[in-house]
Design an enzyme around this catalytic site. Structure first.
Site, PDB file in Angstrom:
ATOM      1  N   TYR A   1       0.680  -1.166  -0.443  1.00 15.06           N
ATOM      2  CA  TYR A   1       0.002   0.179   0.073  1.00 15.06           C
ATOM      3  C   TYR A   1       0.573   0.967  -0.017  1.00 15.06           C
ATOM      4  CZ  TYR A   1       0.563   1.251   5.222  1.00 15.06           C
ATOM      5  OH  TYR A   1       1.277   1.103   6.169  1.00 15.06           O
ATOM      6  N   CYS A   2       0.185   2.417  -0.125  1.00 18.56           N
ATOM      7  CA  CYS A   2       0.436   3.917  -0.228  1.00 18.56           C
ATOM      8  C   CYS A   2      -0.439   4.804  -0.103  1.00 18.56           C
ATOM      9  CB  CYS A   2       1.345   3.839  -1.458  1.00 18.56           C
ATOM     10  SG  CYS A   2      -0.284   3.964  -2.914  1.00 18.56           S
ATOM     11  N   ALA A   3      -0.275   5.684  -0.496  1.00 20.75           N
ATOM     12  CA  ALA A   3      -1.346   6.761   0.362  1.00 20.75           C
ATOM     13  C   ALA A   3      -2.380   7.174  -1.065  1.00 20.75           C
ATOM     14  CB  ALA A   3      -0.250   8.251  -0.268  1.00 20.75           C
TER      15      ALA A   3
ATOM     16  N   GLY B   1      -2.530   4.745  -3.892  1.00 19.01           N
ATOM     17  CA  GLY B   1      -2.933   3.139  -4.396  1.00 19.01           C
ATOM     18  C   GLY B   1      -1.499   3.062  -5.979  1.00 19.01           C
TER      19      GLY B   1
ATOM     20  N   ILE C   1      -3.807   3.856   1.627  1.00 19.25           N
ATOM     21  CA  ILE C   1      -4.077   3.878   3.482  1.00 19.25           C
ATOM     22  C   ILE C   1      -5.644   4.541   3.263  1.00 19.25           C
ATOM     23  CG2 ILE C   1      -2.650   6.212   3.531  1.00 19.25           C
ATOM     24  CD1 ILE C   1      -1.737   4.554   6.649  1.00 19.25           C
TER      25      ILE C   1
END
Length: 114
Positions: free
Chosen positions: A75-77, A79, A104
């Site tokens: 995951y990241c901020a 996608g 997230i």
């Protein structure tokens, strides 16, 4: 459009949403990979997540390779970075990869801070 084409092209990973992530996290053997930068990670991350920023993932492949046979949640901020990471991992022999759609922000659990 690149992000959309990655979602539908049989890319070697499964895209999941925030509601589905809860079920994935019940697997005690899952590796959680946060590909955001260290500052974003410190401000709040999924518990037990390993932080390897997307710009370091290629250089740290040998470290990540220890988890080649494990399920991995990336995951990241938002996608977009996690799509790149999931695609990279898939191309390098990882088989059970989950990408958290919308990052997230779609995660509904409690975040850890360091």
């Amino acid at each position: 459009m690149e992000g959309l084409s990655n979602l539908f092209r049989g890319n070697g990973y499964t895209t999941i949403n925030g509601a589905q992530v809860k079920n994935i996290l019940n697997d005690s053997n899952i590796v959680i990979l946060d590909v955001r930068n260290p500052g974003e990670y410190r401000n709040g991350h999924i518990p037990k997540a390993i932080n390897i920023p997307i710009n370091e993932i290629q250089g740290r492949l040998s470290e990540i390779s220890l988890y080649r046979n494990s399920a991995i949640l990336v995951y990241c901020a938002s996608g977009s970075r996690s799509i790149k990471a999931a695609d990279f991992l898939s191309r390098n022999g990882f088989k059970k990869i989950y990408n958290l759609s919308r990052g997230i922000s779609s995660y509904k659990g409690t975040l850890s801070k360091m």
